[in-house]
Design a protein around this motif. Structure first.
Motif, short mmCIF file in Angstrom:
data_model
loop_
_atom_site.label_atom_id
_atom_site.label_comp_id
_atom_site.label_asym_id
_atom_site.label_seq_id
_atom_site.Cartn_x
_atom_site.Cartn_y
_atom_site.Cartn_z
N TYR A 370 -132.59 81.64 1.35
CA TYR A 370 -133.94 80.88 0.96
C TYR A 370 -134.06 79.74 2.15
N ARG A 371 -135.21 79.27 2.05
CA ARG A 371 -135.67 78.09 3.21
C ARG A 371 -135.78 76.88 2.30
N ALA A 372 -135.67 75.83 3.06
CA ALA A 372 -135.65 74.48 2.47
C ALA A 372 -136.92 74.25 1.85
N ALA A 373 -138.00 74.65 2.65
CA ALA A 373 -139.36 74.58 1.97
C ALA A 373 -139.54 75.33 0.41
N ASP A 374 -138.53 76.09 0.13
CA ASP A 374 -138.78 76.86 -1.14
C ASP A 374 -138.38 75.80 -2.20
N LEU A 375 -137.70 74.81 -1.98
CA LEU A 375 -137.19 73.85 -2.80
C LEU A 375 -138.28 72.88 -3.34
N GLU A 376 -139.42 72.68 -2.28
CA GLU A 376 -140.52 71.82 -2.50
C GLU A 376 -141.64 72.25 -3.48
N LEU A 422 -134.79 70.77 -11.04
CA LEU A 422 -133.89 72.20 -11.24
C LEU A 422 -134.26 73.23 -10.40
N VAL A 423 -133.37 73.92 -9.58
CA VAL A 423 -133.71 75.02 -9.06
C VAL A 423 -132.85 76.00 -9.16
N VAL A 424 -133.44 77.30 -9.24
CA VAL A 424 -132.67 78.77 -9.34
C VAL A 424 -132.90 79.38 -8.24
N VAL A 425 -131.70 79.95 -7.54
CA VAL A 425 -131.96 80.74 -6.32
C VAL A 425 -131.40 82.20 -6.79
N GLU A 426 -132.16 83.23 -6.60
CA GLU A 426 -131.56 84.44 -6.83
C GLU A 426 -130.37 84.76 -6.02
N ARG A 427 -129.33 85.31 -6.23
CA ARG A 427 -127.93 85.49 -5.66
C ARG A 427 -127.38 86.67 -5.46
N GLY A 435 -136.79 79.85 -8.00
CA GLY A 435 -137.42 78.83 -9.01
C GLY A 435 -137.24 77.44 -9.01
N VAL A 436 -138.31 76.52 -9.23
CA VAL A 436 -138.14 75.13 -9.24
C VAL A 436 -138.69 74.46 -10.31
N GLY A 437 -138.21 73.78 -11.04
CA GLY A 437 -138.66 72.83 -12.25
C GLY A 437 -138.07 71.48 -12.33
N PHE A 438 -138.34 70.93 -13.27
CA PHE A 438 -137.71 69.56 -13.77
C PHE A 438 -137.16 69.50 -15.07
N VAL A 439 -136.02 68.77 -15.10
CA VAL A 439 -135.32 68.61 -16.26
C VAL A 439 -134.92 67.11 -16.70
N ASN A 459 -127.78 83.73 -11.61
CA ASN A 459 -128.17 83.12 -10.30
C ASN A 459 -127.65 81.68 -9.88
N VAL A 460 -127.99 81.20 -8.53
CA VAL A 460 -127.57 79.95 -8.34
C VAL A 460 -128.58 79.01 -9.01
N VAL A 461 -128.02 78.07 -10.16
CA VAL A 461 -128.70 77.05 -10.70
C VAL A 461 -128.20 75.48 -10.17
N VAL A 462 -128.97 74.75 -9.67
CA VAL A 462 -128.73 73.43 -9.10
C VAL A 462 -129.77 72.27 -9.84
N VAL A 463 -128.83 71.16 -10.23
CA VAL A 463 -129.98 70.09 -10.84
C VAL A 463 -129.48 68.91 -9.73
N GLY A 464 -130.56 68.21 -9.41
CA GLY A 464 -130.21 67.15 -8.61
C GLY A 464 -131.31 66.18 -8.35
N THR A 465 -130.94 64.98 -7.51
CA THR A 465 -131.83 63.93 -7.61
C THR A 465 -132.61 64.06 -6.08
N ASN A 466 -132.14 64.95 -5.37
CA ASN A 466 -132.80 64.99 -3.99
C ASN A 466 -132.37 66.24 -3.42
N ASP A 467 -133.34 66.94 -2.41
CA ASP A 467 -133.28 68.16 -2.01
C ASP A 467 -131.97 68.15 -1.09
N ALA A 468 -131.63 67.23 -0.24
CA ALA A 468 -130.63 67.31 0.64
C ALA A 468 -129.49 67.71 -0.13
N ASP A 469 -128.94 66.92 -1.04
CA ASP A 469 -127.72 67.41 -1.73
C ASP A 469 -127.72 68.77 -2.64
#
Lengths: 568, 568
Positions: A370-376, A422-427, A435-439, A459-469
């Motif tokens: 994935y690229r960083a931009a995919d999370l935006e 909320l981010v899901v990255v196929e792994r 996939g990006v959404g909000f929770v 897949n990889v699922v991540v919830v976060g307050t900021n993209d860097a983390d």
């Protein structure tokens, strides 16, 4: 092993048995009563009940003896333990057999995952029966590591440890008569066909049953369960880590229908298994809820053995396996000893099972890009966005609407309103799907939490307050070859490696529990108030469960099973 | 037949069902309750329960609707009726399925007998499931028409209408571990294994169960049945023409063990089936004895279907066959209508089944030779003789001792003391075997009664006051190609031809009943006070049932299973 003739001689009392359990108060789940008994055992089987001679005598001094407990539906992956370590967790609680649906293994590794489960569950003081996963992938709205068809199931159905076809989660597919789903039922060849139909009622439920589905473990309301029972479904009374339906459903159970009920845990964390218990907890809780002890014990043993046709399991009578639990108080029901085929395998909470040969781990399964931009997320012209709202202790979610927080044309997390990214990255196959959404519901004030356990495609699922983390979490999960991690300020605060399919730890029970505690503590330190934040996170991409979910393919309207946009 | 997809559409309510049973009070044996319901049926199966549209509506106006009844163990030959005529007798009583053990057919005709049963039971509004006879011949102490080994059973076990291996009557052979008997259990290939162990208790019973036997229908005492239930045997509560154990055993049944009970008739005469009823009688009687109606209905339906794995039988729910009974009063429980796969097949006692293709009868089976002198018994030096004493309404007998009446050096019948001559002539392979003994209980003052129905080898059995009438009876039975006859003063007073295997009439139900009544009247006119003299007679050569029996090989000590002499 002795010839049957030799054992018959012992049963006739003409030769001493190997072992006699003397002065038991036998919980006889066949005659539905508790009565004094002496039980003779040879070669791991009960050979007689009566006044027998034996080479070795275990005097139970009036303690209760019941058949070992059976879990009617469990995803062993939810414990994140290998089979031997799972046995270490539950055998001291009196579990003797588990009907497992290796749905997560299959989603990641396909038939190889099921074969790994069959291989790695041998030689343990706990019997595993396998239901063949029927919904891999769960829906077309997510990208799993494998796809299983009816033909794949047919390859394995005849195995003597395969008890049937696992939960048909694509229940609309079944009741609508999709040929692919009906073929999976036919592949069952007369073995058990498990259902999964949360909230399904009325005519569509009738169609689901007519298609051949004969059990359900998803009832969350009494009337729903009553309707399913009336239509002939075997009811699995579920009491897991998150899904707890026993208190709601217990009032439905009467002596006139209890034979159609079993206990099941579905998903339960290692720590909960150790501290709260397994099926023993269900029995205790049922008795507390007012159920007659013998009924609760029948539900925990023979009913499940019969429904899944686990031959010679679930009762104490000649020819049955000598799988016993010993306890001293019928109401408290704390298992003091567990016997497997006549051998003491746990005592006073301590597991006594010997070492087993370690089955080689399957291939590494973390394969993503994935690229960083995919999370935006670019902000739209105006309007509210759909936010996944967590329902505590449930796997269902709600959809709520909220005004997006926009920074530099991008929608970003807004911890002040508990709206996190909320981010899901196929792994599995490095498709690059993100996939990006909000929770809402995690309440993190900083950092990010991530997991390669993420039902059902994992897949990889991540919830976060900021993209860097969020990116740092993903990096750590790749490094671990799968796992769970908590990151704040760019630092890994806690992590658990799950290198087996990205689902299961290769470490001992205690270490897994400790690391999970570390993860939860880290999440709490970041502001999260959920009891099991990583389990909650892992269900946010489960597309067949209402209402709003996120997969690698994007936001999913899980009521109508279709993709949906972020803006309302 | 419609595709499943089409039926699913109806179940979803998107197309009208064929048939709707409206306003039923449904005896729901799955949820253990009675509740109002509308039941939709298509292609002979229940497709939904609910508010359905249908092409045809049957308004039950609040009548009770229950699943059709199932007999868990029956020898259809005991009715002396062909399969279609048996259906005519029991379908109006609400019977929908019968688990039969064609033990008598097999004793006479071997595998050909079982094939005849399978063939001739097709196309009827009554489903027959076959247990493969496991004891042909019953013992080595009698000469039957055939011998079935485990290899023979293995040839037929896979048939979808074969539910398992029938009653292992050679219970000592089983608990002693005789390889021939254990091989028969293995031939069951995981299907049901029926037992038959009258009076068996304690350690030998444990061995019998350990060998793999999982049911029993021979308990005559409460404690015996309790012991069997505790050891995991499925209890068949028997209520036949002669053997009536229901009242004795009913107190054992609780809601906590009733799932391990079924009703069975074992042997029941055509007339009793018509006038008293079949499994409906067991339900009525159980309710009168204080059993909850829903429990009695479960015992009459789902419990039996489950034990014998009769798929989609025994309940009213989607996918189950639409086999229904309708009745108006839960306590009286008089079946008003019987439906088979949705079709009305009996109403108000009248059978509505259509004509069926008659399957060709098997070969003639009466093949005997004997000389008049074979019937004579030379007097010994002194002492008392062993006399078989009938126990009314039981198949067990007692041994009593009596001084013989001697005329011209021969022991003869002495009607004045109710000591009659009993003769068994081998009739399958013309061996010339003749057994002669004496019996008390018939109270004939003149004449003789004879039968080619004579458990289990079905040789010719005759009881009489004099040799001339005994010979005349045998002559008549040969003439009839098998049957039953009453002779007095050299005249045939009444007779029933049983040309099918010497066991079963080729005539309609009414005529069979009438001729049996004629036989009984003739016996009564000759002084007999027994309710069913020919049934009693037919059990006097059943060598595995205690205490004293007579076969073509002579007097049998049926306790120790060995030949014995006439003198005490």
């Amino acid at each position: 092993m002795r010839q049957l003739q030799e054992k018959l001689k012992m049963a006739r009392g003409e030769a001493p048995a190997e072992l006699l359990f003397k002065n038991a108060r036998l919980a006889n789940v066949l005659s539905g009563e508790i009565h004094p008994a002496n039980i003779a055992v040879t070669d791991g089987r009960v050979i007689g009940i009566g006044d027998y001679e034996a080479e070795r005598v275990i005097d139970l001094e009036g303690a209760y003896l019941a058949p070992s407990f059976i879990d009617g539906h469990f995803h062993v992956e939810s414990s994140m333990l290998t089979m031997p370590e799972f046995a270490r967790a539950v055998v001291p609680h009196g579990t003797g057999a588990v009907v497992i649906d290796p749905h997560e293994y299959a989603n990641v590794l396909g038939l190889d995952g099921i074969r790994y489960v069959l291989e790695s569950s041998k030689g343990l003081p706990l019997d595993f029966f396998i239901m063949l996963p029927s919904c891999v992938p769960a829906t077309h709205l997510e990208t799993a590591g494998a796809r299983l068809t009816a033909d794949d199931l047919a390859l394995m159905i005849a195995d003597e440890r395969v008890a049937g076809v696992a939960e048909l989660m694509n229940y609309p597919g079944v009741y609508l008569g999709q040929e692919s789903e009906l073929a999976k039922i036919r592949a069952g060849k007369g073995k058990a066909i498990d259902g999964h139909a949360p909230g399904l009622r009325g005519k569509n439920l009738n169609a689901y049953v007519l298609a051949g589905v004969r059990s359900d473990h998803e009832s969350t309301e009494l009337e729903e369960a009553e309707e399913k029972l009336r239509l002939g479904m075997h009811l699995l009374l579920r009491e897991g880590s998150t899904e707890r339906n026993l208190a709601t459903l217990a009032p439905l159970v009467t002596p006139h229908n209890s034979m159609n009920c079993s206990f099941a845990t579905d998903d339960k964390l290692a720590g909960d298994l150790v501290t709260e218990g397994h099926i023993d907890h269900c029995v205790r809780k049922s008795i507390k809820l007012g159920m007659r002890p013998i009924t609760a014990l029948q539900i925990a043993t023979i009913n499940t053995a019969r429904h899944y046709r686990l031959r010679n399991f679930g009762a104490i009578a000649p020819r049955y396996w000598a799988d016993f639990v010993v306890f001293d108080d019928l109401k408290k029901l704390v298992v003091r000893q567990t016997y497997k085929k006549g051998l003491l395998v746990a005592e006073n909470g301590k597991y006594l099972g010997g070492p087993v040969e370690i089955v080689p781990q399957p291939r590494s399964t973390i394969n993503l890009r994935y690229r960083a931009a995919d999370l935006e997320v670019k902000a739209g012209p105006a309007g509210k966005i759909k936010v996944i709202k967590i329902v505590p202790n449930q796997i269902v979610t709600r959809q709520v609407l909220a005004a997006p927080k926009i920074v530099a044309g991008k929608i970003v997390a807004d911890p002040s309103r508990d709206i996190l990214k909320l981010v899901v990255v196929e792994r599995h196959r490095a498709t690059g799907n993100v996939g990006v959404g909000f929770v809402r519901g995690f309440k993190l004030k900083s950092g990010a939490l991530g997991s390669t356990v993420a039902h059902d495609a994992h897949n990889v699922v991540v919830v976060g307050t900021n993209d860097a983390d969020i990116r740092r979490v993903i990096e750590e999960l790749v490094h671990l070859r799968g796992g769970q991690a908590a990151v704040a300020g760019g630092q890994v605060k806690a992590a658990l490696g799950l290198p087996i399919a990205g689902l299961v730890s290769d470490q001992p029970l205690d270490e897994v529990i400790e690391k999970i505690a570390g993860l939860n503590a880290a999440a709490a330190a970041m502001g999260c108030e959920l009891e099991a934040p990583f389990m909650t996170l892992s269900f946010l991409s489960l597309s067949p469960i209402p209402e709003l979910k996120l997969t690698d393919q994007g936001l999913i309207d899980a009521v109508h099973l279709r993709k949906t946009g972020l803006y309302a």
